[in-house]
Design a protein around this motif. Structure first.
Motif, PDB file in Angstrom:
ATOM      1  N   GLU A   1       0.828  -1.204   0.000  1.00 12.47           N
ATOM      2  CA  GLU A   1       0.000   0.000   0.000  1.00 12.47           C
ATOM      3  C   GLU A   1       0.864   1.256   0.000  1.00 12.47           C
ATOM      4  O   GLU A   1       0.631   2.188  -0.781  1.00 12.47           O
ATOM      5  N   GLY A   2       1.864   1.286   0.840  1.00 11.34           N
ATOM      6  CA  GLY A   2       2.728   2.464   0.935  1.00 11.34           C
ATOM      7  C   GLY A   2       3.518   2.705  -0.336  1.00 11.34           C
ATOM      8  O   GLY A   2       3.643   3.853  -0.786  1.00 11.34           O
ATOM      9  N   SER A   3       4.034   1.656  -0.956  1.00 13.67           N
ATOM     10  CA  SER A   3       4.841   1.837  -2.162  1.00 13.67           C
ATOM     11  C   SER A   3       3.987   2.292  -3.341  1.00 13.67           C
ATOM     12  O   SER A   3       4.412   3.148  -4.136  1.00 13.67           O
ATOM     13  N   LEU A   4       2.780   1.748  -3.463  1.00 12.58           N
ATOM     14  CA  LEU A   4       1.906   2.150  -4.565  1.00 12.58           C
ATOM     15  C   LEU A   4       1.417   3.579  -4.382  1.00 12.58           C
ATOM     16  O   LEU A   4       1.307   4.344  -5.359  1.00 12.58           O
ATOM     17  N   LEU A   5       1.127   3.963  -3.165  1.00 12.51           N
ATOM     18  CA  LEU A   5       0.688   5.336  -2.919  1.00 12.51           C
ATOM     19  C   LEU A   5       1.815   6.315  -3.221  1.00 12.51           C
ATOM     20  O   LEU A   5       1.580   7.385  -3.810  1.00 12.51           O
ATOM     21  N   ALA A   6       3.052   5.972  -2.862  1.00  7.45           N
ATOM     22  CA  ALA A   6       4.196   6.831  -3.171  1.00  7.45           C
ATOM     23  C   ALA A   6       4.389   6.946  -4.678  1.00  7.45           C
ATOM     24  O   ALA A   6       4.697   8.037  -5.199  1.00  7.45           O
ATOM     25  N   GLU A   7       4.186   5.840  -5.394  1.00 11.64           N
ATOM     26  CA  GLU A   7       4.303   5.858  -6.854  1.00 11.64           C
ATOM     27  C   GLU A   7       3.267   6.784  -7.479  1.00 11.64           C
ATOM     28  O   GLU A   7       3.578   7.576  -8.380  1.00 11.64           O
ATOM     29  N   ALA A   8       2.026   6.708  -6.997  1.00 14.50           N
ATOM     30  CA  ALA A   8       0.959   7.550  -7.540  1.00 14.50           C
ATOM     31  C   ALA A   8       1.182   9.014  -7.194  1.00 14.50           C
ATOM     32  O   ALA A   8       0.972   9.903  -8.029  1.00 14.50           O
ATOM     33  N   ASP A   9       1.613   9.292  -5.965  1.00 16.60           N
ATOM     34  CA  ASP A   9       1.877  10.675  -5.559  1.00 16.60           C
ATOM     35  C   ASP A   9       2.999  11.299  -6.392  1.00 16.60           C
ATOM     36  O   ASP A   9       2.923  12.473  -6.788  1.00 16.60           O
ATOM     37  N   ALA A  10       4.041  10.529  -6.664  1.00 21.47           N
ATOM     38  CA  ALA A  10       5.164  11.039  -7.448  1.00 21.47           C
ATOM     39  C   ALA A  10       4.733  11.395  -8.863  1.00 21.47           C
ATOM     40  O   ALA A  10       5.215  12.375  -9.449  1.00 21.47           O
TER      41      ALA A  10
END
Length: 373
Positions: free
Chosen positions: A185-194
């Motif tokens: 969850e954290g890695s995908l959210l960081a990817e989308a935010d970037a």
């Protein structure tokens, strides 16, 4: 064996003296889904079905097939009351032990006769195919449009073809266990935010859209020009209704859902520079089972695609779902196979293919026109 098909009386309450046949019909549908998918997660409870039958935008009629007096099959006939009013949609459920006795044929003939009597000539019916049935070597049938296939060896495929129905398209049926892994969850959210680089802002709500976003939401829901053909077909909204969908219609739909006990968890994304909503996703929670939920439509305007907003919307909405309904264990969704982006997003989130649904159609002849042949 004698087969009798009749229209079911819909009781006012489940405690009514005349509710027995309705309860038996709901149980038939539950047992069929359990036999098909290995779970009854997709089956309505009696209360949920009773609520659904009161939808003011769609008339629903239940036809029951009795084998030697016992209800063994049900045809759920849905007649839209707005938009495409020449359409009838059938759901056929026949107990496994009652198949091979002509029950299905009797049911579909009765459903077609009823549809014709209501002026409906364009008929739709679904067939369900678990993933385990899709890998055999007994041949496949391709749809008229789009990718995918259904297995020729399927009893329901053979039944639909012999009944004169044509396979129109395929939808992928998928499930995802919840809650999501926290690291994923954290890695995908960081990817989308970037990817969106601070140009977008999220907004969350339950059940009813805030007044400040009502006009934007109505515009999103009525923006047919922003939909691909696959998305438009999957939306479930007849083409004739797109231009008529406004803020008042949105509020009516919300009121109906609340009256039926359904809950909606919504996340929308605002384009900061313009101050307008440009994407939305919704998860539906049924009134009596808060451990099973359904992913509804996810839509991002064409001009804002390519920024991983679909991923951002869906993972953020799953976080909201977890906070509001901590008992949820699984989420289900259907997607057009042409929608490769959302299928990829779903795969990233952990969705796994449970099977496919074949969407079939049949056009009844117009008996009001003279036969010139």
């Amino acid at each position: 064996m004698s087969i009798q098909v009749d229209q079911l009386w819909i009781p006012d309450t489940l405690e009514s003296d005349d509710a027995a046949d309705f309860l038996a019909a709901v149980e038939v549908a539950r047992r069929v889904r359990l036999a098909t998918w290995g779970t009854d997660d997709l089956a309505y409870t009696p209360v949920e079905k009773l609520f659904e039958l009161r939808d003011p935008y769609e008339r629903q009629v239940l036809l029951a097939a009795r084998l030697d007096g016992r209800i063994v099959g049900v045809a759920d006939v849905s007649l839209p009351l707005m938009g495409d009013v020449d359409v009838a949609e059938f759901t056929l459920d026949i107990l496994p032990e009652a198949q091979g006795h002509g029950v299905g044929r009797a049911l579909v003939q009765a459903a077609e006769h009823f549809a014709r009597s209501e002026g409906r000539r364009h008929l739709f019916v679904d067939t369900d195919h678990p993933a385990a049935t899709l890998g055999d070597d007994q041949g496949s049938l391709l749809p008229d449009s789009g990718p995918g296939f259904v297995p020729l060896a399927s009893r329901s495929v053979d039944f639909a073809r012999r009944g004169g129905y044509t396979l129109e398209r395929i939808e992928q049926f998928s499930s995802c266990a919840l809650p999501l892994d926290s690291v994923l969850e954290g890695s995908l959210l960081a990817e989308a935010d970037a990817a969106n680089a601070g140009r977008y802002r999220l907004h969350h709500w339950r059940d009813r859209c805030p007044d400040e976003w009502l006009a934007d939401m109505a515009a999103l829901d009525s923006s047919a020009e922003d939909l691909t053909l696959a998305e438009a077909a999957q939306s479930g909204v007849p083409a004739a209704e797109w231009e008529d969908y406004d803020a008042e219609a949105l509020r009516r739909a919300e009121d109906i859902a609340v009256a039926q006990g359904r809950r909606a968890v919504v996340t929308a994304v605002e384009h900061v520079e313009s101050g307008s909503l440009v994407g939305v996703t919704t998860i539906s929670v049924l009134p009596q089972r808060q451990d099973v939920v359904f992913q509804d439509e996810t839509h991002v305007r064409l001009a804002h695609r390519g920024n991983k907003l679909g991923l951002l919307l869906k993972i953020s909405n799953m976080q909201q779902l977890r906070d509001l309904f901590p008992d949820v264990r699984v989420i289900y969704t259907w997607n057009a196979l042409e929608n490769r982006y959302l299928l990829t997003v779903n795969q990233q989130l952990g969705f796994r293919t449970a099977g496919v649904t074949g969407l079939w159609q049949k056009q009844l002849p117009d008996l009001s026109q003279p036969n010139l042949t």
